[in-house]
Design an enzyme around this catalytic site. Sequence first.
Site, PDB file in Angstrom:
ATOM      1  N   GLY A  55      -0.593  -2.679  -6.178  1.00  0.00           N
ATOM      2  CA  GLY A  55      -1.181  -1.395  -6.569  1.00  0.00           C
ATOM      3  C   GLY A  55      -0.364  -0.210  -6.117  1.00  0.00           C
ATOM      4  O   GLY A  55      -0.781   0.944  -6.300  1.00  0.00           O
ATOM      5  N   HIS A  56       0.789  -0.490  -5.517  1.00  0.00           N
ATOM      6  CA  HIS A  56       1.618   0.595  -4.982  1.00  0.00           C
ATOM      7  C   HIS A  56       2.999   0.642  -5.605  1.00  0.00           C
ATOM      8  O   HIS A  56       3.913   1.245  -5.038  1.00  0.00           O
ATOM      9  CB  HIS A  56       1.788   0.418  -3.466  1.00  0.00           C
ATOM     10  CG  HIS A  56       0.529   0.345  -2.696  1.00  0.00           C
ATOM     11  ND1 HIS A  56      -0.378   1.372  -2.688  1.00  0.00           N
ATOM     12  CD2 HIS A  56       0.004  -0.639  -1.900  1.00  0.00           C
ATOM     13  CE1 HIS A  56      -1.405   1.038  -1.896  1.00  0.00           C
ATOM     14  NE2 HIS A  56      -1.201  -0.182  -1.420  1.00  0.00           N
ATOM     15  N   ASP A 109      -2.089  -6.982   7.391  1.00  0.00           N
ATOM     16  CA  ASP A 109      -0.656  -7.297   7.299  1.00  0.00           C
ATOM     17  C   ASP A 109      -0.097  -7.690   8.659  1.00  0.00           C
ATOM     18  O   ASP A 109       0.702  -8.624   8.771  1.00  0.00           O
ATOM     19  CB  ASP A 109       0.115  -6.087   6.741  1.00  0.00           C
ATOM     20  CG  ASP A 109      -0.257  -5.788   5.293  1.00  0.00           C
ATOM     21  OD1 ASP A 109      -0.423  -6.741   4.514  1.00  0.00           O
ATOM     22  OD2 ASP A 109      -0.376  -4.598   4.932  1.00  0.00           O
ATOM     23  N   HIS A 218      -4.860   4.051   0.184  1.00  0.00           N
ATOM     24  CA  HIS A 218      -5.975   3.247  -0.332  1.00  0.00           C
ATOM     25  C   HIS A 218      -7.243   4.085  -0.367  1.00  0.00           C
ATOM     26  O   HIS A 218      -8.333   3.555  -0.502  1.00  0.00           O
ATOM     27  CB  HIS A 218      -6.210   2.021   0.554  1.00  0.00           C
ATOM     28  CG  HIS A 218      -4.969   1.280   0.875  1.00  0.00           C
ATOM     29  ND1 HIS A 218      -4.269   1.459   2.043  1.00  0.00           N
ATOM     30  CD2 HIS A 218      -4.272   0.374   0.153  1.00  0.00           C
ATOM     31  CE1 HIS A 218      -3.191   0.675   2.027  1.00  0.00           C
ATOM     32  NE2 HIS A 218      -3.165   0.017   0.893  1.00  0.00           N
TER      33      HIS A 218
END
Lengths: 333, 333
Positions: A55-56, A109, A218
């Site tokens: 999404g980035h 992450d 986000h």
Amino acid sequence: MKKFLNDPVDFVDEMLEGIYRAHPQVTYAAGDKRCLVTANVKPGKVGIATGGGSGHLPLFLGYVGDGMLDGAAVGGVFQSPSAEQMYQVTKHIDQGAGVLYIYGNYSGDIINFDMAAELADLDGIQVKQVVGNDDVASSVVGEEHKRRGVAGIFFVYKAAGAAAAEGLSLDEVARIADKARLRTRTMGVALSSCVVPEIGHATFSIGEDEMEIGMGIHGEPGISRTKLAPADAVVDEMMARIFAEQDYKAGDSVAVLVNGLGGTPLEELYILFRRVGQLLDERSVTVKHVWIGEFATSMEMAGASISVTHLDEELDRLIGKPAGTPFFQHVPA
Amino acid sequence: MKKFLNDPVDFVDEMLEGIYRAHPQVTYAAGDKRCLVTANVKPGKVGIATGGGSGHLPLFLGYVGDGMLDGAAVGGVFQSPSAEQMYQVTKHIDQGAGVLYIYGNYSGDIINFDMAAELADLDGIQVKQVVGNDDVASSVVGEEHKRRGVAGIFFVYKAAGAAAAEGLSLDEVARIADKARLRTRTMGVALSSCVVPEIGHATFSIGEDEMEIGMGIHGEPGISRTKLAPADAVVDEMMARIFAEQDYKAGDSVAVLVNGLGGTPLEELYILFRRVGQLLDERSVTVKHVWIGEFATSMEMAGASISVTHLDEELDRLIGKPAGTPFFQHVPA
């Protein structure tokens, strides 16, 4: 939800199919399309891996290529990839010289990259980690470990990627990545929300005349929500916070990234850069490198971020080196 | 209106200030910032000029650079630049080998480029013109002269720019540009409107669940407005219209551009390309060149276009040549 997609569940995998069709310079490891690696592994070179949610684009996987990264573990939209995927990327790209992880400061992450590093260690692969935390808005000075990683990681990739391409050791590449991290700051501002495909509606709501300074990529809360100000005033506020973080002296030089979050026209990013340049001129700080465009997005979010790396000679030289990925080309003049 | 701008009246000029600050590879002629030209005029080369309204970055000015164009006259948002501006660009870039104009089929641009060509003729500068009309949706077959120019002009620039860089004559560069024009088709689909800064509200309205096939890049009406379909069905409809225009045989090859109109995430463009590639596979047509991203936008419009150039050997070779502008780099593998 106004998106070009089929079943939202297939969003990431169909995107990856498109990427592998378009770009033979990248392939995948371990039979898993979410373990993206360069098709052109360089023997003996320190490997650099990244990873994070989808999404980035072009973040993260778009920086895999010559002079930058060697692999990227690809998560669902705004979701961390698994430790297993990171480990498979690591195994594939390791050439005996070790692997550096460079990724953003998000708990999922961190947990998964830590676990991947342990798995790699069992295989005798040496791993070091540098965790991007360039977002000035996510904590006060003194609590930088709480800061999120955003677009400024581009400069960490660029400097470390060039160092690895020159054949430097894992310790040296990690030292340079860490220096780039420590000298890079980013401020962002959001004008509209993004829509996560599997959710199907806006992540947050924001008034038709409002902006949120410091919002995360986000949709994490920022530090102030106010009426949308003129572009120059927005830049003045963002740059004041960036300048406050580092001791800029006349004669210093910087690398600047004016990044669109996905839904903001390129024209507007140039209007923002115009003011960034004026403010740097006022301080007699020289812009040595500049990139303007979409480098780390949040789907269709309208908004922008400004990243500044306070250069020293070494970073200046490395950031100026050529790079070539399917999503990013740098051919020095 | 959610835009980064100061006074809307200054939108284009402040954008240009940002561009000249960021990119010393371009400068301007005749003291007019809207007469953008390469800073690196090549002696003896055929010049290529374009021009058109602002609001479409990287179109038009973004293709001025090595291996592509030499100058671009810059209009207001969605407005034609003046004949005088086109003439000044022409005078600046002419090296005695003549100048080719490549621009889109819009009446204001045609009138002004015609007038500029007449002014240039008085100076003894030979000018030829190729007018892009790749938009399949804007007229039926047989009335191609009514078709608008949209993103497919990128391939005309790329082929003609490479031909000029090789030192070909004006007649030859014009012949190649015209061939690229005749073999290129584009279909677009819009999901949301754009906002012109000086107007301040959406150019048109479209329902939360609707798409408009064939809409122009200034919001010109398309050929059908329906419920938003799955991505594969949208591509199937677009590609059916493109396939219907040219005789594609097994073994043929194409160049493909999947272009975002400004507000559509890059992830979605790759989902579209995945299906384009499947359809070409079904016909045993080979994709020789592919670009995916924002190449001709309509401010923050959500939507996409697909352009296909039916290659012959000459176009394949020329489109594959290197190019380097501040907005576009092509480094052949």
